[in-house]
Design a protein around this motif. Structure first.
Motif, mmCIF file in Angstrom:
data_model
loop_
_atom_site.group_PDB
_atom_site.id
_atom_site.type_symbol
_atom_site.label_atom_id
_atom_site.label_comp_id
_atom_site.label_asym_id
_atom_site.label_seq_id
_atom_site.Cartn_x
_atom_site.Cartn_y
_atom_site.Cartn_z
ATOM 1 N N GLY A 74 -9.579 2.766 0.581
ATOM 2 C CA GLY A 74 -8.365 3.540 0.354
ATOM 3 C C GLY A 74 -8.426 4.346 -0.913
ATOM 4 N N ARG A 75 -9.393 5.253 -0.987
ATOM 5 C CA ARG A 75 -9.441 6.103 -2.179
ATOM 6 C C ARG A 75 -8.316 7.131 -2.124
ATOM 7 N N ARG B 156 -8.200 13.467 3.569
ATOM 8 C CA ARG B 156 -8.188 14.921 3.338
ATOM 9 C C ARG B 156 -9.482 15.378 2.678
ATOM 10 N N ARG B 157 -9.959 14.601 1.731
ATOM 11 C CA ARG B 157 -11.196 14.973 1.041
ATOM 12 C C ARG B 157 -12.389 14.874 1.986
ATOM 13 N N GLY C 161 0.833 -1.194 0.000
ATOM 14 C CA GLY C 161 0.000 0.000 0.000
ATOM 15 C C GLY C 161 0.869 1.246 0.000
ATOM 16 N N ARG C 162 0.251 2.384 -0.253
ATOM 17 C CA ARG C 162 1.009 3.619 -0.380
ATOM 18 C C ARG C 162 0.545 4.627 0.664
ATOM 19 N N ASP D 187 -20.357 12.473 0.951
ATOM 20 C CA ASP D 187 -20.452 12.425 -0.511
ATOM 21 C C ASP D 187 -19.242 13.119 -1.121
ATOM 22 N N LEU D 188 -18.402 12.326 -1.803
ATOM 23 C CA LEU D 188 -17.256 12.870 -2.537
ATOM 24 C C LEU D 188 -17.545 12.760 -4.025
ATOM 25 N N ASN D 189 -16.665 13.291 -4.845
ATOM 26 C CA ASN D 189 -16.957 13.270 -6.284
ATOM 27 C C ASN D 189 -16.909 11.862 -6.866
ATOM 28 N N ASP D 190 -16.317 10.895 -6.122
ATOM 29 C CA ASP D 190 -16.329 9.507 -6.612
ATOM 30 C C ASP D 190 -17.266 8.649 -5.763
#
Length: 196
Positions: free
Chosen positions: A146-147, A152-153, A47-48, A101-104
């Motif tokens: 893990g988007r 932060r978003r 993972g990163r 709700d995020l953009n994805d």
């Protein structure tokens, strides 16, 4: 002797270090990478962690173990400490926990709570920019997905931009006792038997 001993290590990634061993950036760039800290052959990150985030990374030379930890389908819980602008109220914490709700798309249920400044916290270099007029606080957030730049978003979506982000735990492994840039070897977890 063969390769019977698999490497499995935990590492406290400092701020502004890339979570890879080579910098594929522009020629002549001198960004720090994992190879500035870890001198084991053949290990790869499971993972990163974003360049501007700090904290726990797990690395191994065992491909199956790497896949098991990194694969989002395994929903391994990851806990972050986020220093945010302002002091989130109960509604903001509930939104983080229930889904933002995020953009994805909407985030999965998470755990979110206000915490005191984490104990034994090392200073960040360079320090965050604080605005004297805006208080800040710390949130502990545990997510199972893990988007890209998700924490932060999420905090920005509830009106509390993240100033500093530290990953404190992945599954059963924590950052406890590791200074930034330090790593240590761990006993590798047993592989679950397939077919049961």
């Amino acid at each position: 002797m063969g390769n019977s001993m698999a490497w499995f290590i935990r590492f406290n990634k400092p701020y502004d270090v890339l979570s890879q061993f080579t910098d594929r950036g522009s020629a002549g760039s001198s960004r720090q990478t994992l190879s500035d800290f870890i001198d084991l052959p053949g290990v790869y990150p499971a993972g990163r962690l974003d360049r501007d985030s700090e904290g726990l990374m797990l690395l191994t030379d065992d491909g199956r173990l790497q896949a098991r930890i990194a694969d989002p389908r395994h929903k391994m819980a990851k806990t972050y400490w986020a220093q945010v602008e302002g002091i989130p109220d109960a509604a903001a914490l509930r939104a983080l926990a229930e889904g933002v709700d995020l953009n994805d798309g909407r985030t999965r249920p998470a755990r979110a709570r206000l915490i005191d400044t984490p104990p034994d916290l090392w200073p960040r270099n360079p320090p965050i920019r604080v605005r004297k007029s805006v208080p800040d606080s710390w949130i502990e957030l545990t997510i199972r997905e893990g988007r890209n730049r998700q924490v932060r978003r999420m905090t920005a979506a509830v009106g509390h931009p993240t100033l500093r982000l530290i990953r404190a735990r992945i599954g059963d492994w924590t950052i406890d006792g590791l200074a930034p840039g330090q790593w240590e070897t761990l006993p590798a977890p047993a592989h679950p038997r397939s077919g049961h």
